[in-house]
Design a protein around this motif. Sequence first.
Motif, mmCIF file in Angstrom:
data_model
loop_
_atom_site.group_PDB
_atom_site.id
_atom_site.type_symbol
_atom_site.label_atom_id
_atom_site.label_comp_id
_atom_site.label_asym_id
_atom_site.label_seq_id
_atom_site.Cartn_x
_atom_site.Cartn_y
_atom_site.Cartn_z
ATOM 1 N N THR A 1 -134.416 -62.157 18.936
ATOM 2 C CA THR A 1 -135.229 -60.984 19.238
ATOM 3 C C THR A 1 -134.531 -60.094 20.255
ATOM 4 O OG1 THR A 1 -137.331 -62.060 18.740
ATOM 5 C CG2 THR A 1 -137.413 -60.212 20.268
ATOM 6 N N ALA A 2 -133.886 -60.720 21.239
ATOM 7 C CA ALA A 2 -133.182 -59.958 22.276
ATOM 8 C C ALA A 2 -132.153 -60.847 22.946
ATOM 9 C CB ALA A 2 -134.165 -59.417 23.311
ATOM 10 N N SER A 3 -131.120 -60.208 23.511
ATOM 11 C CA SER A 3 -130.081 -60.897 24.282
ATOM 12 C C SER A 3 -129.792 -60.052 25.509
ATOM 13 C CB SER A 3 -128.800 -61.071 23.454
ATOM 14 O OG SER A 3 -129.060 -61.777 22.261
ATOM 15 N N TYR A 4 -129.949 -60.641 26.691
ATOM 16 C CA TYR A 4 -129.817 -59.902 27.931
ATOM 17 C C TYR A 4 -128.641 -60.406 28.758
ATOM 18 C CZ TYR A 4 -134.547 -58.387 26.764
ATOM 19 O OH TYR A 4 -135.644 -57.868 26.125
ATOM 20 N N GLU A 5 -128.072 -59.476 29.525
ATOM 21 C CA GLU A 5 -126.919 -59.782 30.362
ATOM 22 C C GLU A 5 -127.367 -60.130 31.773
ATOM 23 O OE1 GLU A 5 -122.643 -57.791 30.597
ATOM 24 O OE2 GLU A 5 -124.181 -56.495 31.461
ATOM 25 N N ASP A 6 -126.846 -61.242 32.276
ATOM 26 C CA ASP A 6 -127.106 -61.663 33.648
ATOM 27 C C ASP A 6 -128.616 -61.724 33.908
ATOM 28 O OD1 ASP A 6 -124.379 -61.990 34.198
ATOM 29 O OD2 ASP A 6 -124.170 -59.848 34.607
ATOM 30 N N PHE A 7 -129.105 -61.029 34.940
ATOM 31 C CA PHE A 7 -130.526 -61.113 35.283
ATOM 32 C C PHE A 7 -131.200 -59.745 35.221
ATOM 33 C CE2 PHE A 7 -128.562 -64.796 37.289
ATOM 34 C CZ PHE A 7 -129.400 -65.807 36.843
ATOM 35 N N ASP A 8 -130.830 -58.966 34.236
ATOM 36 C CA ASP A 8 -131.506 -57.683 34.057
ATOM 37 C C ASP A 8 -131.819 -57.500 32.577
ATOM 38 O OD1 ASP A 8 -129.146 -56.760 32.803
ATOM 39 O OD2 ASP A 8 -128.333 -56.074 34.707
ATOM 40 N N LEU A 9 -132.156 -56.284 32.190
ATOM 41 C CA LEU A 9 -132.550 -56.019 30.812
ATOM 42 C C LEU A 9 -131.462 -55.305 30.028
ATOM 43 C CD1 LEU A 9 -136.305 -55.016 31.339
ATOM 44 C CD2 LEU A 9 -135.336 -57.236 30.728
ATOM 45 N N SER A 10 -130.236 -55.309 30.563
ATOM 46 C CA SER A 10 -129.120 -54.741 29.820
ATOM 47 C C SER A 10 -128.789 -55.620 28.623
ATOM 48 C CB SER A 10 -127.881 -54.624 30.716
ATOM 49 O OG SER A 10 -128.145 -53.813 31.835
ATOM 50 N N GLU A 11 -128.402 -55.003 27.528
ATOM 51 C CA GLU A 11 -128.074 -55.762 26.327
ATOM 52 C C GLU A 11 -126.784 -56.553 26.533
ATOM 53 O OE1 GLU A 11 -127.294 -54.972 21.535
ATOM 54 O OE2 GLU A 11 -128.022 -53.364 22.842
ATOM 55 N N ALA A 12 -126.812 -57.818 26.167
ATOM 56 C CA ALA A 12 -125.631 -58.668 26.322
ATOM 57 C C ALA A 12 -124.536 -58.261 25.350
ATOM 58 C CB ALA A 12 -126.002 -60.125 26.094
ATOM 59 N N ASN A 13 -123.298 -58.590 25.715
ATOM 60 C CA ASN A 13 -122.154 -58.311 24.842
ATOM 61 C C ASN A 13 -121.133 -59.421 25.026
ATOM 62 O OD1 ASN A 13 -120.203 -57.484 27.040
ATOM 63 N ND2 ASN A 13 -121.796 -55.927 27.346
ATOM 64 N N ASN B 1 -118.540 -59.546 26.627
ATOM 65 C CA ASN B 1 -117.948 -59.610 27.963
ATOM 66 C C ASN B 1 -118.940 -60.065 29.029
ATOM 67 O OD1 ASN B 1 -115.362 -58.627 27.142
ATOM 68 N ND2 ASN B 1 -116.241 -56.570 27.020
ATOM 69 N N SER B 2 -120.145 -60.406 28.645
ATOM 70 C CA SER B 2 -121.167 -60.826 29.612
ATOM 71 C C SER B 2 -120.815 -62.188 30.201
ATOM 72 C CB SER B 2 -122.533 -60.898 28.936
ATOM 73 O OG SER B 2 -122.920 -59.636 28.424
ATOM 74 N N ASP B 3 -121.166 -62.377 31.478
ATOM 75 C CA ASP B 3 -120.925 -63.654 32.152
ATOM 76 C C ASP B 3 -121.994 -64.681 31.806
ATOM 77 O OD1 ASP B 3 -118.699 -62.618 33.370
ATOM 78 O OD2 ASP B 3 -119.669 -62.280 35.306
ATOM 79 N N ARG B 4 -123.232 -64.297 31.943
ATOM 80 C CA ARG B 4 -124.384 -65.140 31.633
ATOM 81 C C ARG B 4 -125.289 -64.372 30.682
ATOM 82 N NH1 ARG B 4 -127.061 -69.384 33.814
ATOM 83 N NH2 ARG B 4 -125.696 -69.396 35.650
ATOM 84 N N ILE B 5 -125.803 -65.072 29.676
ATOM 85 C CA ILE B 5 -126.629 -64.421 28.660
ATOM 86 C C ILE B 5 -127.946 -65.168 28.535
ATOM 87 C CG2 ILE B 5 -126.817 -63.857 26.199
ATOM 88 C CD1 ILE B 5 -123.723 -63.580 26.203
ATOM 89 N N THR B 6 -129.031 -64.418 28.519
ATOM 90 C CA THR B 6 -130.352 -64.977 28.255
ATOM 91 C C THR B 6 -130.817 -64.457 26.900
ATOM 92 O OG1 THR B 6 -130.913 -65.063 30.613
ATOM 93 C CG2 THR B 6 -132.747 -65.155 29.032
ATOM 94 N N MET B 7 -131.173 -65.374 26.023
ATOM 95 C CA MET B 7 -131.587 -65.003 24.667
ATOM 96 C C MET B 7 -133.065 -65.291 24.467
ATOM 97 S SD MET B 7 -128.254 -66.147 22.399
ATOM 98 C CE MET B 7 -128.568 -64.891 21.168
ATOM 99 N N VAL B 8 -133.701 -64.450 23.666
ATOM 100 C CA VAL B 8 -135.106 -64.624 23.288
ATOM 101 C C VAL B 8 -135.122 -64.792 21.772
ATOM 102 C CG1 VAL B 8 -137.435 -63.683 23.347
ATOM 103 C CG2 VAL B 8 -135.822 -63.152 25.207
ATOM 104 N N LEU B 9 -135.652 -65.928 21.314
ATOM 105 C CA LEU B 9 -135.673 -66.242 19.885
ATOM 106 C C LEU B 9 -137.118 -66.377 19.395
ATOM 107 C CD1 LEU B 9 -132.929 -69.053 19.710
ATOM 108 C CD2 LEU B 9 -132.607 -66.562 19.733
ATOM 109 N N THR B 10 -137.300 -66.112 18.105
ATOM 110 C CA THR B 10 -138.583 -66.302 17.454
ATOM 111 C C THR B 10 -138.366 -67.020 16.128
ATOM 112 O OG1 THR B 10 -138.386 -64.120 16.403
ATOM 113 C CG2 THR B 10 -139.611 -64.234 18.484
ATOM 114 N N HIS B 11 -139.468 -67.330 15.447
ATOM 115 C CA HIS B 11 -139.370 -67.929 14.123
ATOM 116 C C HIS B 11 -138.595 -67.003 13.175
ATOM 117 C CE1 HIS B 11 -141.925 -71.485 14.283
ATOM 118 N NE2 HIS B 11 -142.716 -70.823 15.118
ATOM 119 N N GLY B 12 -137.842 -67.597 12.279
ATOM 120 C CA GLY B 12 -137.107 -66.807 11.289
ATOM 121 C C GLY B 12 -138.012 -66.291 10.197
#
Length: 282
Positions: free
Chosen positions: A257-269, A271-282
């Motif tokens: 659903t979403a992938s965020y960079e570090d500890f903000d709401l920027s979209e991960a890529n 080159n990101s150091d830490r990534i937080t992902m949000v997943l849902t049912h397929g």
Amino acid sequence: MLSNSVFHNHVRWYNIRLNGPITVKTMLNSNPIYRKLAPIYDDIMQDVDYDDWTDYIHSLIKYHHPGGITMLELACGTGTMALKMEQLDHYNITATDASPDMICIAQKKGERQDSKIRWLVQDMCHLTLDHRFDIIYLVFDSLNYLHKKNKILALFDSVHKLMNPGGIFLFDFTTPNYSPKIAELLNQVRSINRRIHYKRTSCYDSEKYLHTNHFFVKEYDPDSGRMVDQFEEIHLQKIWSFREIRNILQDSELRITASYEDFDLSEANNNSDRITMVLTHG
């Protein structure tokens, strides 16, 4: 990594008594559950800003699933984050970890705070719980403790089976961009209450994508100053790239659903150091 990371389940741990030479065979035959380290885990993690981490995950939940109430934490360790979540007075929480010793400490902390959290010993790749959840989360780069694709797929499958319709799964991981920057900064020597003295060495193998944290721990009698025990633990993380995790997800029942960079709401890529992902049912 461990001053802003975790000793959680599915860690490749080796608990070695310092009474002989250290060999690969010795390491592989050692107890993987860190009974020795559990009592000082909170001291080792004292630099982690649990309030900020809790606020960040809570903000993602409110954005992606504002109606979510039932919550499951995987790899909860000694329960600090789950207890912080409970203080928000919004969630009905179950917290799990593979280590009975960590769960025992979490339960005692919860009792002191009159917590209603349900504490359970569970393998996050093979969860055997009796109900589903609106929110499941796994933080402090615990995913990096899974070294094989099939283990990550087993985690995703286990989570998928326990998600309510419309539920979300949040997890974070560190990437090959991060470990080279942080490895040497994690080296430290520290004493705890005159009783525990430990040395930590950290290194990153950029060819194997493995980050190693090696702890040498000595315990002393605080009155006599005599050493009463010593051991060491070796902690390995597999450092996955953003691309690798996305590819693994294609073989699962979960969708990004979403992938965020570090500890903000920027979209991960990539080159990101830490990534937080949000997943849902397929």
